[in-house]
Enzyme design. Structure first.
Site, PDB file in Angstrom:
ATOM      1  N   SER A 134       0.811  -1.211   0.000  1.00 31.86           N
ATOM      2  CA  SER A 134       0.000   0.000   0.000  1.00 31.86           C
ATOM      3  C   SER A 134       0.852   1.272   0.000  1.00 31.86           C
ATOM      4  CB  SER A 134      -0.960  -0.058   1.178  1.00 31.86           C
ATOM      5  OG  SER A 134      -2.094   0.706   0.885  1.00 31.86           O
ATOM      6  N   HIS A 180      -7.665  -5.737   0.460  1.00 32.78           N
ATOM      7  CA  HIS A 180      -6.414  -4.994   0.599  1.00 32.78           C
ATOM      8  C   HIS A 180      -5.592  -5.536   1.769  1.00 32.78           C
ATOM      9  CE1 HIS A 180      -4.001  -1.487  -0.173  1.00 32.78           C
ATOM     10  NE2 HIS A 180      -4.086  -1.077   1.083  1.00 32.78           N
TER      11      HIS A 180
END
Ligand code: GTR
Length: 398
Positions: free
Chosen positions: A250, A379
């Site tokens: 990320s 995610h």
């Protein structure tokens, strides 16, 4: 610039609403001249591309060399159930106690020769990475997350081991690799403090109080820290510093990509769901926008980048060219099917569109130098992701 209440929350998740766009050709110089061989890429194409990312997006990293010193805090020859040696090292960047970063290193005991190693920043402190009881708690600001043991911006014992699944230290060392990590807040705490904490003030000129519009933000500081960690790894005889893979998830994937673009010592690069401002193409306008990045996280990129809020397609480059700065080194981009905010297809397309540079530099060998997967789920960085990275590293670093 928007206020917090005006942060654009709506993102396009509809493939049919992706506008028509043309990506900049990574092999065309700003004046329109084509780059036709490797020498011209390294002499002209690469520096020109790099300068644009540096000036308009991540900001320039100061080049001043600091009086870095290190202190070994611990050495445990029987970590991870006896299979690895662990070491904690505190690295100071001045004569003062602050700022400093603490590097946690695991090296497999099974290997007799210097090992290749994965290096990455972590989100919540080194103590989250494994259950090892001797790993020191992060001693800088952490994001509050009481359920995960982060309270009043301090790491607590309850956070120990909360990231074991994300780090897979056992698997990595079992497969013959080292693992090194640093808490990213050691370099620059992840909130907008106008760059008063972290490493930026070490570089201010007389009278300077914050980075200039074209100078680095937090991502730049995190990337800089990865290079300082590599400096230290180069001093360890049991590590083969020519085979260090840098990775990040990320926002820390954005930092890993920028670190590798700047520092060509990194031998292999892994972007785990780095998304907007990382591996994802901006011109697709899918998922997170630059207006969102610049308002939710005004401290991540350089101030010049704020000009591109709501003008994502006006940058002279797109993110495939960031990936091209990594060529011809092996590059792995990973996405997750439910992580639409990071635009999985845009990440895939960026990797594909970096290929002309890989082809130019590596010829037939280029094909395997870019890896990609999209796994089911959201995610995160998981065991499945690590297994793919280890296979990719086996193919390129062994
Ligand atoms: C989100 C941000 C993304 C990504 C993510 C993360 O809030 O919008 O760009 O960086 O955080 O780091 O987990």
């Amino acid at each position: 610039m928007e206020t917090a209440e005006e942060i654009p929350q709506t993102a396009n998740y509809d493939e049919s609403k992706v506008p028509a766009y043309t990506l900049p050709d990574p092999l065309l110089l700003p004046g329109g001249h084509p780059v036709t061989d490797a020498a011209a890429w390294f002499e002209k194409g690469r520096p020109a591309t790099f300068l644009e990312f540096e000036t308009l997006m991540y900001g320039r990293t100061p080049s001043k060399t600091l009086p870095v010193r290190s202190e070994i805090l611990s050495l445990n020859p029987r970590a991870l159930g006896g299979k690895a040696i662990s070491q904690q090292v505190r690295i100071y960047f001045s004569e003062q106690a602050e700022p400093h970063m603490t590097l946690l290193i695991f090296l497999p005991n099974s290997q007799k020769t210097p090992v290749p190693l994965f290096l990455g920043l972590n989100f919540n402190g080194n103590q989250t990475v494994t259950n090892e009881p001797d790993v020191l708690l992060a001693d800088h600001w952490v994001r509050d997350n009481p359920e995960a043991g982060a309270v009043n911006h301090q790491a607590t014992e309850a956070s120990r081991g909360t990231g074991v699944e994300n780090w897979q230290a056992q698997l990595i060392t079992d497969r013959g690799y080292g693992l090194a990590t640093v808490y990213y807040g050691d370099l620059d705490p992840d909130f907008d403090d106008d760059f008063q904490n972290g490493v930026q003030p070490l570089f201010y000129e007389e009278g300077q109080t914050r980075p200039a519009p074209g100078e680095w933000g937090a991502i730049g500081a995190w990337a800089w820290g990865l290079s300082r960690a590599l400096d230290f790894l180069e001093t360890l005889p049991r590590v083969d510093a020519k085979r260090v893979a840098v990775l990040g998830h990320s926002r820390l994937g954005k930092a890993a990509l920028w670190a590798a673009a700047q520092d060509q010592r990194f031998a292999l690069v892994i972007s785990n769901e780095s998304g907007s401002g990382g591996a994802a193409l901006a011109r697709r306008m899918f998922g997170e926008t630059y207006a969102h990045l610049n308002t939710a996280f005004p401290h991540w990129f350089c101030r010049n980048f704020h000009t591109y809020s709501h003008h994502d397609a006006d940058l002279p480059f797109d993110q495939h060219q960031l990936l091209a700065l990594i060529a011809p080194r092996p590059l792995y981009v990973a996405s997750a099917s439910e992580d639409l905010w990071a635009d999985p297809y845009g990440e895939y397309l960026a990797a594909e569109n970096a290929r002309p540079v890989y082809n130019l530099l590596a010829g037939d060998a280029a094909r395997d130098k870019i890896g990609y997967h999209k796994r089911p789920g959201g995610h995160d960085i998981t065991r499945y992701d690590w297994e793919r990275y280890l296979d990719f590293a086996d193919a390129h670093l062994r």
